[in-house]
Design a protein around this motif. Structure first.
Motif, PDB file in Angstrom:
ATOM      1  N   GLU A   1       0.856  -1.186   0.000  1.00  9.04           N
ATOM      2  CA  GLU A   1       0.000   0.000   0.000  1.00  9.04           C
ATOM      3  C   GLU A   1       0.896   1.240   0.000  1.00  9.04           C
ATOM      4  OE1 GLU A   1      -2.131  -3.280   2.326  1.00  9.04           O
ATOM      5  OE2 GLU A   1      -0.102  -2.460   2.187  1.00  9.04           O
ATOM      6  N   PRO A   2       0.706   2.171  -0.915  1.00 14.14           N
ATOM      7  CA  PRO A   2       1.621   3.317  -1.025  1.00 14.14           C
ATOM      8  C   PRO A   2       1.773   4.114   0.261  1.00 14.14           C
ATOM      9  CG  PRO A   2       0.265   3.177  -2.989  1.00 14.14           C
ATOM     10  CD  PRO A   2      -0.264   2.148  -2.027  1.00 14.14           C
ATOM     11  N   TRP A   3       0.707   4.202   1.058  1.00 15.36           N
ATOM     12  CA  TRP A   3       0.772   5.025   2.276  1.00 15.36           C
ATOM     13  C   TRP A   3       1.612   4.372   3.377  1.00 15.36           C
ATOM     14  CZ3 TRP A   3      -3.756   3.349  -0.061  1.00 15.36           C
ATOM     15  CH2 TRP A   3      -4.359   2.213   0.483  1.00 15.36           C
ATOM     16  N   ARG A   4       2.100   3.154   3.142  1.00  5.50           N
ATOM     17  CA  ARG A   4       2.977   2.505   4.121  1.00  5.50           C
ATOM     18  C   ARG A   4       4.437   2.948   3.972  1.00  5.50           C
ATOM     19  NH1 ARG A   4       0.803  -3.484   5.366  1.00  5.50           N
ATOM     20  NH2 ARG A   4       2.782  -3.503   6.480  1.00  5.50           N
ATOM     21  N   PHE A   5       4.696   3.776   2.978  1.00 11.20           N
ATOM     22  CA  PHE A   5       6.064   4.195   2.711  1.00 11.20           C
ATOM     23  C   PHE A   5       6.218   5.690   2.980  1.00 11.20           C
ATOM     24  CE2 PHE A   5       5.146   0.395   0.342  1.00 11.20           C
ATOM     25  CZ  PHE A   5       6.256  -0.395   0.593  1.00 11.20           C
ATOM     26  N   ASN A   6       7.450   6.175   2.909  1.00 10.46           N
ATOM     27  CA  ASN A   6       7.672   7.586   3.212  1.00 10.46           C
ATOM     28  C   ASN A   6       7.009   8.475   2.168  1.00 10.46           C
ATOM     29  OD1 ASN A   6       9.390   7.768   0.974  1.00 10.46           O
ATOM     30  ND2 ASN A   6      11.262   7.691   2.186  1.00 10.46           N
ATOM     31  N   ARG A   7       7.013   9.754   2.425  1.00 10.76           N
ATOM     32  CA  ARG A   7       6.240  10.692   1.592  1.00 10.76           C
ATOM     33  C   ARG A   7       6.656  10.637   0.128  1.00 10.76           C
ATOM     34  NH1 ARG A   7       6.503  16.834   3.331  1.00 10.76           N
ATOM     35  NH2 ARG A   7       8.670  16.477   2.673  1.00 10.76           N
ATOM     36  N   ASP A   8       7.967  10.588  -0.123  1.00 10.49           N
ATOM     37  CA  ASP A   8       8.430  10.585  -1.511  1.00 10.49           C
ATOM     38  C   ASP A   8       7.976   9.329  -2.243  1.00 10.49           C
ATOM     39  OD1 ASP A   8       9.637  13.024  -1.217  1.00 10.49           O
ATOM     40  OD2 ASP A   8      11.654  12.221  -0.929  1.00 10.49           O
TER      41      ASP A   8
END
Length: 778
Positions: free
Chosen positions: A457-464
């Motif tokens: 899931e993209p939101w599991r990673f840092n902002r960039d």
């Protein structure tokens, strides 16, 4: 008498051999001690009906010499041996290595492999069709015969080889291989969108909540992959393991049919995981039906048997068909139990792929499976599942080469576990770069294993990384008009989506040695970044070779001179994707991918003439084989200062009556223009991006039966400011500030030659030096 030979059409019978010329460059040689040769289809070969080939014969001292325009074949007519069978290229690119003696090791550009399961980096690949020495061999001796839609062994003493002697005419070789082994069928349009896949115990509630979150972030998906926990897993140990199952887990999915209907309402097609090895056991919902069909009593297991067509047919009819009627669109066949069956030489994976693919031919829809590669000929049964890779930079670094080489055996539709499946480590940059490669690979499927801290899931990673993943997942759906056209090209013209550089530049050494770079369809060259960021400059890099000509970067719009190799540096939000001047990329501004778009976004790269034919059809049926299609022809007539969209040609009911166009002309100065629809001037709006040197024209409600023409007052190439681009690089660098000032002063106040000598004298970080040089010499 033993010296005589007989000719029938393209075949020559000599002693215990039959030699058949399929083309002047493709020859089949068989040996049979009983002179019983094979005319049936095999696993690999489905067609030997080729055109007449001209050849000559010469029998001398017990050897028969056969000659075509391309080959010399010399044989003693006996069991194959190094001295008894030789084949020579008549016009070889190689001075010394132009003859094949039976048994020789072939110098090969490789094909693909069965799986990447547990791969942590590069693995050995099987041989493909291509070789720099100009020839290759496929031994079909162990391939099963396809008789009456099932597979039977052949005589073990029968030897059967195919010699491909095409020199460096790689695309011609591939085309004839497809004629021999069958075309790659078109896959449905929805398969080209994003797939969500995770080995995880979802429920109806948690899965729909996940989709809601994707919607909130405006992230599109077209395929929902439900891994094995859709079915009962925690079963009584007397039945064995829970890996195989065909009964919905009602604790997780109380109303499976309603769940599937909801996924379809949201525009998703659904595939379920199937580990078929344990057959059907008595706890399954439809056990009684298949047990009766197979005459199994007393609640005994209905055992899996790949050699038993009755079992496979019964499994389909009594177990799979009812599930499909509830809304399963295709199956993920997860076979990992080896190559052995009750029939010697019969690979269960091959049988499963063939049988399930054929069984999915229903209601004129395109057949489809999702499974591992089972050997040459597997391209007829897309889509490929490449297996469970480790989450490491080494795994990512190998996947481009793995995908590129697969085209050398005609296998064009690999789907990888994008982001990696298991083990390894969490690395934000790795996930970003893997996602970028996934978008520019045949099938884009995010995947991860059943672990708390492993998810894509993209939101599991840092902002960039979160931002990059969202951006690229949207881009994948924008690319679908282009990808779908290449899907058609793969079927019609036998050119896979991913094409090695040497297909078009066979005499350039770097086309072979730069193993991660490839043509992505006809209009793009992709050079994915598969290594860590360079900390000093906060950029990643990829060695990129540009053939002769001039090229634009898809993301930055920078223009580059070709005929050279250059290390290209990119921030985390892009990779080098190069488009030759004159080329046209047709994108969609609609993120839904199951229908032909109403809003098109066309990128036209200026500096030369070019054209592109957009292909469209009904996206899901077999009617494409009957030419039920629409072609829209786009013309970049740069030399005459015109851009033209011809009226759509074909079955116009397949596409919208009107379309909105956003047409961007890359690399020119702002200019006045007029727009004509069927010769009449119409209104438009436009904007000019002075930083990227892009002129965009907006046109609304254009009838697709009209011809659209844009005429420019002037056309002049304009390039992005190099000084400003270098300033941005320096601003991003984590180095001494005074050194930054000094470097920028040098760059502002010197010629390129002086800049380079000054940079060398300062002995700066090599990546900073190369990043500056990339811009200076673009």
């Amino acid at each position: 008498m033993s010296q005589e030979f007989k000719i029938e059409n393209n075949s020559i019978y000599f002693k215990h051999q039959r030699i058949t010329f399929l083309t002047k460059s493709l020859v089949r040689v068989e040996y049979s001690p009983t002179n019983k040769f094979i005319d049936e289809k095999t696993q690999m070969v489905v067609n030997r009906d080729f055109d007449k080939v001209d050849f000559t014969t010469n029998l001398n001292n017990g050897f028969l010499k056969l000659t075509t325009d391309a080959l010399f074949v010399e044989t003693n007519g006996e069991k194959f041996s190094a001295l008894g069978l030789t084949i020579t290229l008549r016009q070889s690119e190689e001075l010394y290595y132009n003859t094949y003696h039976y048994g020789d090791k072939i110098h090969n550009l490789k094909g693909t492999a069965r799986t990447l399961d547990e791969a942590d980096g590069e693995i050995p690949l099987e041989d493909g069709l291509m070789s720099r020495r100009g020839f290759s061999i496929i031994d079909d001796s162990k391939s099963m015969l396809n008789v009456e839609d099932f597979f039977t062994p052949r005589d073990k003493n029968h030897m059967d080889i195919y010699f491909f002697g095409y020199n460096h005419n790689y695309l011609e070789c591939l085309k004839d291989f497809y004629k021999l082994s069958g075309k790659t069928p078109m896959i449905p349009r929805y398969t080209l969108g994003n797939w969500w896949s995770r080995y995880y115990k979802y429920t109806t509630k948690s899965y729909l909540e996940l989709l809601d979150k994707f919607d909130e972030e405006n992230i599109p998906f077209s395929v929902a992959v439900i891994d094995m926990d859709w079915h009962l897993v925690d079963i009584d140990r007397k039945f064995g393991s829970g890996w195989t199952g065909y009964t919905w887990n009602k604790k997780f999915f109380p109303d499976p049919k309603a769940f599937l209907e909801e996924l379809h309402k949201r525009g998703l097609k659904v595939t379920l995981n199937d580990h078929p090895a344990d057959g059907v056991r008595s706890f399954e919902d439809n056990y009684c039906d298949i047990a009766k069909a197979m005459n199994v009593k007393n609640n005994e297991d209905v055992n899996f048997d790949a050699s038993d067509k009755k079992y496979l047919d019964s499994l389909q009819k009594h177990i799979l068909d009812p599930l499909e009627k509830d809304g399963i669109d295709f199956w993920w066949l997860d076979w990992q139990q080896g190559t052995t069956s009750k029939i010697e030489g019969l690979d269960p994976l091959w049988v499963l792929n063939y049988h399930r693919f054929m069984a999915s031919k229903k209601d004129n829809k395109r057949p489809l499976i999702f499974s591992r590669y089972a050997g040459p000929g597997s391209h007829r049964y897309p889509i490929g599942f490449s297996g469970d890779t480790y989450i490491t930079w080494e795994s990512l670094a190998f996947q481009p080469k793995f995908t590129i080489c697969a085209s050398n055996i005609g296998y064009g539709w690999w789907s990888h576990d994008i982001g990696g499946h298991m083990r390894g480590y969490k690395d934000n940059d790795l996930t970003a770069r893997w996602t970028q490669f996934g978008v520019f690979s045949p099938i884009m499927r995010l995947h991860s294993s059943n672990e708390i801290f492993n998810g894509k899931e993209p939101w599991r990673f840092n902002r960039d990384t979160h931002s990059v993943m969202n951006k690229f997942l949207r881009l994948r759906h924008k690319l679908i008009p282009y990808l779908y056209t290449m899907n058609y090209e793969a079927w019609k013209n036998d050119t896979p989506l991913v094409r090695p550089m040497y297909y078009y530049h066979s005499e350039e050494d770097i086309a072979y040695t730069n193993e991660s770079q490839y043509y992505f369809g006809s209009q793009m060259i992709v050079s994915p970044i598969v290594s860590k960021q360079h900390k000093a400059i906060n950029m990643g890099s990829a060695l990129t070779w540009l053939p002769d000509g001039k090229y634009y970067d898809f993301f930055t719009s920078r223009r580059y001179n070709g005929n050279r190799a250059i290390k290209m540096y990119r921030t985390i939000d892009s990779i080098p994707v190069l488009i030759k001047e004159g080329n046209i990329i047709v994108l969609s501004n609609d993120l839904e991918c199951d229908e032909n778009p109403k809003n098109l976004n066309i990128k036209c790269y200026m500096g030369n003439n070019g054209n592109f034919d957009l292909y469209e059809d009904d996206n899901i049926s077999e009617n494409y084989k009957n030419d039920n299609k629409v072609i829209t022809h786009f013309i970049n007539d740069y030399n005459n200062r015109k851009f033209i969209i011809n009226k759509a040609d074909g079955n116009l009911s397949l596409i919208p009556e009107v379309r909105n166009y956003e047409i961007t002309f890359v690399g020119i100065k702002d200019t006045s223009l007029i727009v004509l629809q069927d010769g009449n001037e119409i209104n438009y709006s436009k904007k000019y991006d002075s930083l990227k040197k892009e002129l965009t024209v907006f046109l609304d409600k254009i009838n697709t039966t009209s011809t659209l023409e844009i005429e420019f007052e002037i056309l002049k190439i304009s390039e992005i400011d190099k000084i400003e681009s270098i300033r941005e690089i320096l601003d991003r660098c984590e180095i001494n500030i005074k050194l930054k000032d000094k470097l920028f002063d040098i760059i502002q106040n010197n010629t390129n030659e002086n800049i380079i000598s000054n940079l060398i004298s300062l002995n700066i970080d090599s990546n900073l030096y190369n990043a500056i040089i990339e811009i200076l010499l673009a």
